[in-house]
Design an enzyme around this catalytic site. Structure first.
Site, PDB file in Angstrom:
ATOM      1  N   TYR A  32      17.755 -40.106   8.813  1.00  0.00           N
ATOM      2  CA  TYR A  32      18.215 -41.422   9.238  1.00  0.00           C
ATOM      3  C   TYR A  32      18.826 -42.192   8.086  1.00  0.00           C
ATOM      4  O   TYR A  32      18.686 -41.803   6.919  1.00  0.00           O
ATOM      5  CB  TYR A  32      17.069 -42.204   9.887  1.00  0.00           C
ATOM      6  CG  TYR A  32      16.050 -42.786   8.914  1.00  0.00           C
ATOM      7  CD1 TYR A  32      15.174 -41.970   8.213  1.00  0.00           C
ATOM      8  CD2 TYR A  32      15.966 -44.161   8.696  1.00  0.00           C
ATOM      9  CE1 TYR A  32      14.234 -42.507   7.335  1.00  0.00           C
ATOM     10  CE2 TYR A  32      15.032 -44.706   7.822  1.00  0.00           C
ATOM     11  CZ  TYR A  32      14.174 -43.875   7.141  1.00  0.00           C
ATOM     12  OH  TYR A  32      13.258 -44.401   6.270  1.00  0.00           O
ATOM     13  N   LYS A 147      16.080 -38.190   3.326  1.00  0.00           N
ATOM     14  CA  LYS A 147      15.679 -39.356   4.138  1.00  0.00           C
ATOM     15  C   LYS A 147      15.341 -38.899   5.554  1.00  0.00           C
ATOM     16  O   LYS A 147      16.102 -39.116   6.502  1.00  0.00           O
ATOM     17  CB  LYS A 147      16.793 -40.415   4.132  1.00  0.00           C
ATOM     18  CG  LYS A 147      16.301 -41.798   4.551  1.00  0.00           C
ATOM     19  CD  LYS A 147      17.302 -42.859   4.171  1.00  0.00           C
ATOM     20  CE  LYS A 147      16.950 -44.230   4.733  1.00  0.00           C
ATOM     21  NZ  LYS A 147      15.696 -44.790   4.237  1.00  0.00           N
ATOM     22  N   GLU A 179       7.161 -44.849  -5.572  1.00  0.00           N
ATOM     23  CA  GLU A 179       7.983 -45.854  -4.884  1.00  0.00           C
ATOM     24  C   GLU A 179       7.123 -46.640  -3.902  1.00  0.00           C
ATOM     25  O   GLU A 179       5.938 -46.353  -3.722  1.00  0.00           O
ATOM     26  CB  GLU A 179       9.189 -45.211  -4.189  1.00  0.00           C
ATOM     27  CG  GLU A 179       8.853 -44.145  -3.196  1.00  0.00           C
ATOM     28  CD  GLU A 179      10.100 -43.440  -2.627  1.00  0.00           C
ATOM     29  OE1 GLU A 179      11.221 -43.971  -2.707  1.00  0.00           O
ATOM     30  OE2 GLU A 179       9.918 -42.346  -2.076  1.00  0.00           O
ATOM     31  N   LEU A 203      13.060 -41.366  -2.905  1.00  0.00           N
ATOM     32  CA  LEU A 203      14.388 -41.443  -2.297  1.00  0.00           C
ATOM     33  C   LEU A 203      15.300 -42.150  -3.300  1.00  0.00           C
ATOM     34  O   LEU A 203      14.949 -43.209  -3.821  1.00  0.00           O
ATOM     35  CB  LEU A 203      14.331 -42.256  -1.000  1.00  0.00           C
ATOM     36  CG  LEU A 203      15.663 -42.311  -0.273  1.00  0.00           C
ATOM     37  CD1 LEU A 203      15.956 -40.975   0.416  1.00  0.00           C
ATOM     38  CD2 LEU A 203      15.674 -43.428   0.758  1.00  0.00           C
TER      39      LEU A 203
END
Ligand code: PDD
Length: 283
Positions: A32, A147, A179, A203
Protein backbone atom coordinates in the site's frame (compact mmCIF):
# COMPACT_ATOMS: atom_id res chain seq x y z
CA UNK A 1 -20.94 8.71 1.65
CA UNK A 2 -17.52 8.52 -0.02
CA UNK A 3 -16.78 7.36 -3.52
CA UNK A 4 -14.00 4.80 -3.49
CA UNK A 5 -12.03 3.09 -6.24
CA UNK A 6 -11.97 -0.68 -6.88
CA UNK A 7 -10.43 -2.33 -9.94
CA UNK A 8 -11.20 0.43 -12.42
CA UNK A 9 -14.59 1.47 -11.02
CA UNK A 10 -15.75 4.20 -8.69
CA UNK A 11 -18.35 2.96 -6.21
CA UNK A 12 -20.16 4.24 -3.16
CA UNK A 13 -18.16 3.06 -0.17
CA UNK A 14 -20.86 0.60 0.96
CA UNK A 15 -21.00 -1.04 -2.47
CA UNK A 16 -17.29 -1.66 -3.07
CA UNK A 17 -16.33 -5.34 -2.85
CA UNK A 18 -13.31 -7.62 -3.06
CA UNK A 19 -13.28 -11.41 -3.21
CA UNK A 20 -12.92 -13.55 -0.07
CA UNK A 21 -10.16 -15.39 -2.00
CA UNK A 22 -8.08 -12.26 -2.40
CA UNK A 23 -4.49 -12.96 -1.31
CA UNK A 24 -4.41 -9.56 0.36
CA UNK A 25 -7.13 -10.73 2.73
CA UNK A 26 -5.85 -14.30 3.26
CA UNK A 27 -2.06 -13.73 3.40
CA UNK A 28 -1.55 -9.94 3.66
CA UNK A 29 -0.02 -10.51 0.24
CA UNK A 30 -0.47 -6.88 -0.61
CA UNK A 31 1.20 -3.53 -0.48
CA UNK A 32 0.00 0.00 0.00
CA UNK A 33 0.83 3.68 -0.13
CA UNK A 34 -0.54 6.64 1.78
CA UNK A 35 -0.22 9.96 -0.01
CA UNK A 36 -1.19 13.14 1.77
CA UNK A 37 -3.43 15.75 0.21
CA UNK A 38 -3.10 19.41 1.12
CA UNK A 39 -5.14 22.13 -0.56
CA UNK A 40 -6.57 19.40 -2.81
CA UNK A 41 -3.08 18.53 -4.11
CA UNK A 42 -1.00 15.37 -3.82
CA UNK A 43 2.24 15.57 -1.84
CA UNK A 44 5.27 13.64 -3.13
CA UNK A 45 3.10 11.51 -5.44
CA UNK A 46 5.92 10.39 -7.77
CA UNK A 47 8.09 9.16 -4.92
CA UNK A 48 5.18 7.19 -3.49
CA UNK A 49 4.70 5.57 -6.90
CA UNK A 50 8.38 4.61 -7.09
CA UNK A 51 8.12 2.96 -3.70
CA UNK A 52 4.93 1.17 -4.76
CA UNK A 53 6.86 -0.31 -7.69
CA UNK A 54 9.73 -1.28 -5.40
CA UNK A 55 7.37 -3.05 -2.97
CA UNK A 56 5.80 -4.96 -5.87
CA UNK A 57 9.22 -5.91 -7.23
CA UNK A 58 10.48 -7.10 -3.82
CA UNK A 59 7.39 -9.33 -3.45
CA UNK A 60 7.78 -10.52 -7.04
CA UNK A 61 4.37 -9.32 -8.16
CA UNK A 62 4.24 -10.10 -11.86
CA UNK A 63 2.02 -7.20 -12.83
CA UNK A 64 2.76 -3.52 -13.00
CA UNK A 65 0.35 -0.64 -12.59
CA UNK A 66 0.72 2.40 -14.73
CA UNK A 67 1.44 5.54 -12.68
CA UNK A 68 -0.68 7.74 -14.97
CA UNK A 69 -3.66 5.50 -14.29
CA UNK A 70 -3.03 5.76 -10.56
CA UNK A 71 -2.68 9.53 -10.79
CA UNK A 72 -5.96 9.72 -12.67
CA UNK A 73 -7.95 7.80 -10.06
CA UNK A 74 -6.27 9.80 -7.27
CA UNK A 75 -7.38 13.04 -8.91
CA UNK A 76 -10.91 11.73 -9.47
CA UNK A 77 -11.16 10.61 -5.84
CA UNK A 78 -10.10 14.08 -4.71
CA UNK A 79 -12.71 15.63 -6.98
CA UNK A 80 -15.60 13.24 -6.20
CA UNK A 81 -15.04 13.52 -2.45
CA UNK A 82 -14.14 17.20 -2.51
CA UNK A 83 -11.04 16.39 -0.48
CA UNK A 84 -9.10 19.45 0.62
CA UNK A 85 -6.92 17.97 3.36
CA UNK A 86 -6.28 14.36 4.30
CA UNK A 87 -4.92 11.39 2.49
CA UNK A 88 -5.44 8.83 -0.23
CA UNK A 89 -4.85 5.21 0.68
CA UNK A 90 -4.02 2.90 -2.23
CA UNK A 91 -3.64 -0.86 -1.89
CA UNK A 92 -2.51 -3.38 -4.47
CA UNK A 93 -2.88 -7.08 -3.72
CA UNK A 94 -1.39 -9.96 -5.69
CA UNK A 95 -4.93 -10.87 -6.71
CA UNK A 96 -7.60 -13.54 -6.41
CA UNK A 97 -6.66 -17.23 -6.56
CA UNK A 98 -7.48 -20.43 -4.63
CA UNK A 99 -5.85 -20.41 -1.20
CA UNK A 100 -2.32 -21.83 -1.32
CA UNK A 101 0.92 -20.95 0.47
CA UNK A 102 2.68 -21.39 -2.84
CA UNK A 103 2.34 -18.11 -4.70
CA UNK A 104 0.65 -18.37 -8.10
CA UNK A 105 3.13 -18.99 -10.93
CA UNK A 106 0.87 -17.46 -13.56
CA UNK A 107 0.26 -13.78 -14.00
CA UNK A 108 -2.95 -12.95 -12.16
CA UNK A 109 -4.80 -9.68 -12.14
CA UNK A 110 -3.91 -7.60 -9.08
CA UNK A 111 -6.68 -6.09 -6.98
CA UNK A 112 -6.35 -2.32 -6.81
CA UNK A 113 -8.36 -0.26 -4.39
CA UNK A 114 -8.17 3.29 -3.09
CA UNK A 115 -10.09 5.61 -0.82
CA UNK A 116 -9.84 9.08 0.65
CA UNK A 117 -9.80 9.95 4.31
CA UNK A 118 -10.11 13.48 5.67
CA UNK A 119 -7.53 14.44 8.27
CA UNK A 120 -6.25 17.69 9.74
CA UNK A 121 -2.66 17.67 8.60
CA UNK A 122 -1.42 21.24 8.72
CA UNK A 123 -3.04 22.40 11.95
CA UNK A 124 -3.09 19.19 13.97
CA UNK A 125 -2.97 19.17 17.79
CA UNK A 126 -0.01 16.79 17.58
CA UNK A 127 1.97 19.29 15.52
CA UNK A 128 1.16 22.10 17.94
CA UNK A 129 1.73 20.34 21.24
CA UNK A 130 3.96 17.39 20.31
CA UNK A 131 3.32 13.72 21.04
CA UNK A 132 4.29 11.32 23.81
CA UNK A 133 5.78 7.96 22.88
CA UNK A 134 6.57 4.78 24.78
CA UNK A 135 9.01 2.12 23.71
CA UNK A 136 8.12 -1.49 22.98
CA UNK A 137 10.07 -4.44 21.65
CA UNK A 138 10.05 -4.50 17.84
CA UNK A 139 8.45 -7.88 17.18
CA UNK A 140 7.73 -7.35 13.50
CA UNK A 141 9.23 -9.42 10.70
CA UNK A 142 12.55 -8.38 9.13
CA UNK A 143 11.30 -6.93 5.84
CA UNK A 144 9.90 -3.66 7.08
CA UNK A 145 11.44 -1.99 4.03
CA UNK A 146 8.50 -3.35 2.01
CA UNK A 147 5.29 -1.42 2.59
CA UNK A 148 3.04 -4.43 3.07
CA UNK A 149 -0.38 -4.49 4.74
CA UNK A 150 1.00 -6.95 7.29
CA UNK A 151 0.47 -4.36 10.03
CA UNK A 152 -0.93 -6.31 12.96
CA UNK A 153 2.03 -5.88 15.31
CA UNK A 154 2.25 -2.16 14.50
CA UNK A 155 -1.44 -1.85 15.29
CA UNK A 156 -1.03 -3.80 18.56
CA UNK A 157 1.91 -1.58 19.54
CA UNK A 158 0.02 1.63 18.81
CA UNK A 159 -3.00 0.36 20.76
CA UNK A 160 -0.87 -0.63 23.75
CA UNK A 161 0.67 2.85 23.74
CA UNK A 162 -2.65 4.70 23.54
CA UNK A 163 -4.16 2.46 26.24
CA UNK A 164 -1.31 3.63 28.50
CA UNK A 165 -1.89 7.32 27.74
CA UNK A 166 0.81 7.73 25.07
CA UNK A 167 0.27 8.72 21.45
CA UNK A 168 2.48 6.16 19.77
CA UNK A 169 5.03 3.38 20.26
CA UNK A 170 8.68 3.57 19.25
CA UNK A 171 10.07 0.14 18.60
CA UNK A 172 13.32 -1.21 20.00
CA UNK A 173 15.38 -3.94 18.38
CA UNK A 174 18.55 -5.07 20.17
CA UNK A 175 18.69 -1.85 22.14
CA UNK A 176 18.27 0.46 19.14
CA UNK A 177 15.18 2.35 18.13
CA UNK A 178 13.98 1.29 14.70
CA UNK A 179 10.84 3.34 13.97
CA UNK A 180 7.42 4.34 15.22
CA UNK A 181 4.31 2.25 14.61
CA UNK A 182 3.74 4.14 11.34
CA UNK A 183 6.50 6.73 11.08
CA UNK A 184 10.25 7.30 11.03
CA UNK A 185 12.04 8.58 14.13
CA UNK A 186 14.57 11.38 14.58
CA UNK A 187 16.52 13.07 17.37
CA UNK A 188 18.43 16.36 17.52
CA UNK A 189 21.60 16.89 19.58
CA UNK A 190 23.07 20.37 19.22
CA UNK A 191 23.47 20.96 15.48
CA UNK A 192 23.41 17.25 14.66
CA UNK A 193 20.32 15.40 13.56
CA UNK A 194 20.16 11.65 13.79
CA UNK A 195 17.77 9.29 12.08
CA UNK A 196 18.16 5.57 11.76
CA UNK A 197 19.93 4.44 8.58
CA UNK A 198 17.55 2.74 6.19
CA UNK A 199 17.83 -1.01 5.85
CA UNK A 200 15.45 -3.97 5.99
CA UNK A 201 14.34 -3.10 9.54
CA UNK A 202 12.58 0.16 8.70
CA UNK A 203 10.46 1.63 5.96
CA UNK A 204 12.46 4.17 4.02
CA UNK A 205 9.96 6.99 4.38
CA UNK A 206 9.18 9.32 1.51
CA UNK A 207 8.82 12.13 4.04
CA UNK A 208 12.12 11.07 5.62
CA UNK A 209 13.92 11.55 2.28
CA UNK A 210 12.38 14.98 1.74
CA UNK A 211 13.12 16.04 5.32
CA UNK A 212 16.78 14.99 5.00
CA UNK A 213 17.06 17.58 2.22
CA UNK A 214 15.15 20.24 4.22
CA UNK A 215 17.44 19.75 7.24
CA UNK A 216 20.50 20.18 5.01
CA UNK A 217 18.95 23.30 3.50
CA UNK A 218 18.58 24.67 7.04
CA UNK A 219 22.30 24.08 7.64
CA UNK A 220 22.15 21.05 9.91
CA UNK A 221 24.50 18.09 9.86
CA UNK A 222 22.73 14.78 9.45
CA UNK A 223 23.90 11.45 10.73
CA UNK A 224 21.95 8.43 9.52
CA UNK A 225 22.67 5.73 12.05
CA UNK A 226 21.23 3.69 14.85
CA UNK A 227 20.48 5.40 18.13
CA UNK A 228 19.57 3.98 21.52
CA UNK A 229 16.76 4.83 23.89
CA UNK A 230 19.33 6.63 26.09
CA UNK A 231 20.46 8.76 23.12
CA UNK A 232 16.85 9.66 22.46
CA UNK A 233 16.01 10.47 26.07
CA UNK A 234 18.99 12.82 26.33
CA UNK A 235 18.25 14.59 23.01
CA UNK A 236 17.46 18.31 22.78
CA UNK A 237 14.58 17.64 20.44
CA UNK A 238 12.91 14.62 18.87
CA UNK A 239 10.36 14.15 16.12
CA UNK A 240 8.67 11.75 13.75
CA UNK A 241 8.03 11.96 10.01
CA UNK A 242 5.38 10.38 7.81
CA UNK A 243 3.05 11.32 4.98
CA UNK A 244 0.27 12.27 7.38
CA UNK A 245 2.32 13.47 10.40
CA UNK A 246 4.69 15.49 8.15
CA UNK A 247 7.20 16.58 10.83
CA UNK A 248 5.66 16.14 14.28
CA UNK A 249 7.51 16.92 17.52
CA UNK A 250 7.97 14.29 20.23
CA UNK A 251 7.95 15.82 23.72
CA UNK A 252 8.10 12.75 25.94
CA UNK A 253 9.75 9.34 25.60
CA UNK A 254 8.64 6.91 28.33
CA UNK A 255 9.16 8.95 31.53
CA UNK A 256 11.62 11.50 30.08
CA UNK A 257 10.48 14.88 28.85
CA UNK A 258 12.27 16.10 25.74
CA UNK A 259 13.04 19.83 25.45
CA UNK A 260 11.20 20.49 28.70
CA UNK A 261 8.08 18.83 27.30
CA UNK A 262 7.51 21.43 24.56
CA UNK A 263 8.16 21.36 20.81
CA UNK A 264 11.61 22.86 20.11
CA UNK A 265 12.54 25.63 17.69
CA UNK A 266 14.41 23.40 15.28
CA UNK A 267 11.47 21.02 14.82
CA UNK A 268 9.13 23.95 14.25
CA UNK A 269 11.48 25.42 11.62
CA UNK A 270 11.95 22.05 9.95
CA UNK A 271 8.20 21.44 9.77
CA UNK A 272 7.68 24.86 8.20
CA UNK A 273 10.47 24.23 5.67
CA UNK A 274 9.08 20.79 4.79
CA UNK A 275 5.56 22.16 4.27
CA UNK A 276 6.93 24.97 2.10
CA UNK A 277 8.92 22.59 -0.13
CA UNK A 278 6.11 20.00 -0.22
CA UNK A 279 3.57 22.54 -1.42
CA UNK A 280 5.96 23.85 -4.07
CA UNK A 281 6.17 20.37 -5.61
CA UNK A 282 2.56 19.21 -4.96
CA UNK A 283 0.60 18.16 -8.02
N1 PDD B 1 2.90 5.04 7.35
N2 PDD B 1 7.54 3.67 8.87
C1 PDD B 1 6.38 3.00 8.88
C2 PDD B 1 6.33 1.68 9.57
C3 PDD B 1 5.25 3.54 8.25
O1 PDD B 1 4.08 2.84 8.25
C4 PDD B 1 5.34 4.81 7.63
C5 PDD B 1 4.17 5.45 6.94
C6 PDD B 1 6.58 5.49 7.66
C7 PDD B 1 6.77 6.82 7.00
O2 PDD B 1 6.75 6.71 5.60
P1 PDD B 1 6.25 7.92 4.68
O3 PDD B 1 7.06 9.11 5.05
O4 PDD B 1 6.55 7.45 3.32
O5 PDD B 1 4.78 8.12 4.96
C8 PDD B 1 7.66 4.88 8.27
C9 PDD B 1 1.73 5.55 6.69
C10 PDD B 1 1.56 7.02 6.83
C11 PDD B 1 0.53 4.73 7.14
O6 PDD B 1 0.68 3.53 7.23
O7 PDD B 1 -0.55 5.29 7.37
Amino acid sequence: MRKVYVNGDFKNEDEAKVSIFDRGLLFSDSIYEVTSVIDGKLIDFNHHMKRLDRSMTELKFKSFINHDEILEFHRKLIEFNNLKEGMIYTQVTRGVVDRSFDMPKDVIKPTVLAFTQEKKILESDAAKNGIKVMTLEDMRWKRNDIKTTQLLYASMAKSEATAKGFDDAWMLRQGYITEGSSNNVWIVKGKIIMTRHSDNLILSGITREAVLKCAKDLGYEIVTKNFTLQDAQSANEAFITSATALVTPVVKINTSKIGGGKPGNFVKALRAEYIKQALETAI
